[in-house]
Motif scaffolding. Structure first.
Motif, PDB file in Angstrom:
ATOM      1  N   ARG A  70       0.847  -1.191   0.000  1.00 55.54           N
ATOM      2  CA  ARG A  70       0.000   0.000   0.000  1.00 55.54           C
ATOM      3  C   ARG A  70       0.887   1.247   0.000  1.00 55.54           C
ATOM      4  O   ARG A  70       1.489   1.595   1.006  1.00 55.54           O
ATOM      5  CB  ARG A  70      -0.917   0.016   1.229  1.00 55.54           C
ATOM      6  CG  ARG A  70      -1.929  -1.127   1.256  1.00 55.54           C
ATOM      7  CD  ARG A  70      -3.010  -0.913   0.202  1.00 55.54           C
ATOM      8  NE  ARG A  70      -4.045  -1.949   0.244  1.00 55.54           N
ATOM      9  CZ  ARG A  70      -4.005  -3.079  -0.436  1.00 55.54           C
ATOM     10  NH1 ARG A  70      -2.959  -3.330  -1.218  1.00 55.54           N
ATOM     11  NH2 ARG A  70      -4.976  -3.969  -0.339  1.00 55.54           N
ATOM     12  N   PHE A  71       0.979   1.902  -1.159  1.00 51.22           N
ATOM     13  CA  PHE A  71       1.793   3.110  -1.270  1.00 51.22           C
ATOM     14  C   PHE A  71       1.043   4.364  -0.820  1.00 51.22           C
ATOM     15  O   PHE A  71       1.649   5.411  -0.613  1.00 51.22           O
ATOM     16  CB  PHE A  71       2.244   3.321  -2.718  1.00 51.22           C
ATOM     17  CG  PHE A  71       3.239   2.313  -3.217  1.00 51.22           C
ATOM     18  CD1 PHE A  71       4.488   2.203  -2.631  1.00 51.22           C
ATOM     19  CD2 PHE A  71       2.933   1.494  -4.290  1.00 51.22           C
ATOM     20  CE1 PHE A  71       5.417   1.288  -3.103  1.00 51.22           C
ATOM     21  CE2 PHE A  71       3.853   0.573  -4.776  1.00 51.22           C
ATOM     22  CZ  PHE A  71       5.095   0.467  -4.181  1.00 51.22           C
ATOM     23  N   GLY A  72      -0.277   4.281  -0.772  1.00 44.36           N
ATOM     24  CA  GLY A  72      -1.060   5.472  -0.449  1.00 44.36           C
ATOM     25  C   GLY A  72      -1.209   6.399  -1.636  1.00 44.36           C
ATOM     26  O   GLY A  72      -1.415   7.604  -1.465  1.00 44.36           O
ATOM     27  N   ILE A  73      -1.142   5.848  -2.858  1.00 41.58           N
ATOM     28  CA  ILE A  73      -1.286   6.658  -4.076  1.00 41.58           C
ATOM     29  C   ILE A  73      -2.463   6.176  -4.915  1.00 41.58           C
ATOM     30  O   ILE A  73      -2.586   6.522  -6.090  1.00 41.58           O
ATOM     31  CB  ILE A  73       0.005   6.620  -4.924  1.00 41.58           C
ATOM     32  CG1 ILE A  73       0.327   5.172  -5.356  1.00 41.58           C
ATOM     33  CG2 ILE A  73       1.171   7.249  -4.177  1.00 41.58           C
ATOM     34  CD1 ILE A  73       1.495   5.051  -6.312  1.00 41.58           C
ATOM     35  N   GLY A  74      -3.316   5.370  -4.302  1.00 39.83           N
ATOM     36  CA  GLY A  74      -4.381   4.764  -5.084  1.00 39.83           C
ATOM     37  C   GLY A  74      -3.831   3.565  -5.840  1.00 39.83           C
ATOM     38  O   GLY A  74      -2.653   3.218  -5.734  1.00 39.83           O
ATOM     39  N   THR A  75      -4.660   2.913  -6.608  1.00 41.17           N
ATOM     40  CA  THR A  75      -4.237   1.741  -7.368  1.00 41.17           C
ATOM     41  C   THR A  75      -3.532   2.184  -8.647  1.00 41.17           C
ATOM     42  O   THR A  75      -4.129   2.889  -9.465  1.00 41.17           O
ATOM     43  CB  THR A  75      -5.451   0.874  -7.747  1.00 41.17           C
ATOM     44  OG1 THR A  75      -6.128   0.470  -6.554  1.00 41.17           O
ATOM     45  CG2 THR A  75      -5.014  -0.361  -8.526  1.00 41.17           C
TER      46      THR A  75
END
Length: 280
Positions: A70-75
């Motif tokens: 989970r990068f926190g940038i959306g998929t």
């Protein structure tokens, strides 16, 4: 228009065993614990870049392993997993891409079967033998150099490659390379988006799996620990100094290149940025 292919482990993210500083940020959880991290600087730059380029995670991980991150940038609009044998688009696997990959790997099935047969009997093996969706064979070894050398002796090198990454040993069909996947995706994007001008491709990685991307990119980044990287054309090598973490250096340099190219071709970058936002 900029396409950014990046390996994950030891390129963008790092195991909990790796010292990347006390302020590291968790990006992967497995069985209730955090197992992979990024530096705050790398995560900040990745978030900025994901709005300006088409970021494509390009990994040997399976889809299930990739989806834990989970990068926190959306998929990301696209991700290449299983060493490029599987394409994930908007979070869903592309069936046609996988079927094409299986057909491409068909000529190497004899070598994969031989590898499985040998590994099942290998006294040094320390993990189960896995045939990953007919795309490659994987296991772990207590003496990986010896296991890899034995596999190279019995397999036809024209049909399969043997890679060692730490204790992990892989047998890959020649066609199942990340470089080939980069080429396939670039051609697909040219078709589906009806783009007349070519993509500017930046790629990065830290292992032998990643070297093939150098031939399919305009600029390739690698750490100085990657043997043979310096022999690839259009390659920029990271040597620890003021910046000691490869991901920090990589994402800073990619950000600089994106800004430089925006200054010379703002219209192309604007279009790429707009399409990236639409894809999200």
């Amino acid at each position: 228009m900029i396409l950014f292919h990046a390996d994950l482990d030891n390129t963008l993210i790092y195991s909990h065993k790796r010292d990347i500083g006390g302020d590291r940020i968790g990006v992967e959880r497995y069985e209730g614990r955090t197992v992979s991290y990024m530096t705050p600087e790398s995560l900040r730059r990745l978030k900025e870049l994901s709005r300006r380029v088409l970021f494509v995670p390009t990994t040997t991980r399976t889809a299930e392993q990739y989806e834990r991150i989970r990068f926190g940038i959306g998929t990301p609009r696209y991700a290449l997993v299983c060493n490029g044998g599987v394409l994930i688009c908007e979070g869903k696997e592309e069936k046609e891409w996988y079927e094409e990959s299986r057909m491409m790997a068909e000529s190497s099935q004899t070598e994969l079967a031989l590898a499985e047969e040998y590994l099942e009997q290998d006294a040094d093996r320390s993990f189960e033998v896995r045939n990953v969706r007919g795309l490659f064979v994987f296991t772990k070894s207590r003496r990986p150099e010896r296991t890899a050398a034995a596999l190279r002796d019995i397999l036809d090198s024209s049909g399969a490659d043997v890679f060692r990454n730490g204790v992990k040993v892989y047998v890959m069909p020649k066609v199942m390379s990340k470089g080939n996947a980069v080429k396939r995706l670039k051609e697909r994007l040219m078709r589906v988006r009806c783009v007349s001008s070519p993509w500017y491709v930046i790629a990065a990685g830290d292992s032998g799996f990643d070297l093939s991307m150098a031939a399919e990119s305009d600029l390739f980044f690698a750490p100085d620990t990657l043997r043979d990287a310096e022999t690839c054309s259009r390659t920029e090598i990271f040597r620890p100094g003021a910046e000691r973490i490869f991901s920090d250096y990589l994402l800073r340099r990619v950000s600089e290149i994106v800004s430089e190219r925006a200054g010379t071709a703002p219209e192309s970058l604007r279009i790429a940025s707009e399409r990236q936002r639409e894809d999200r």
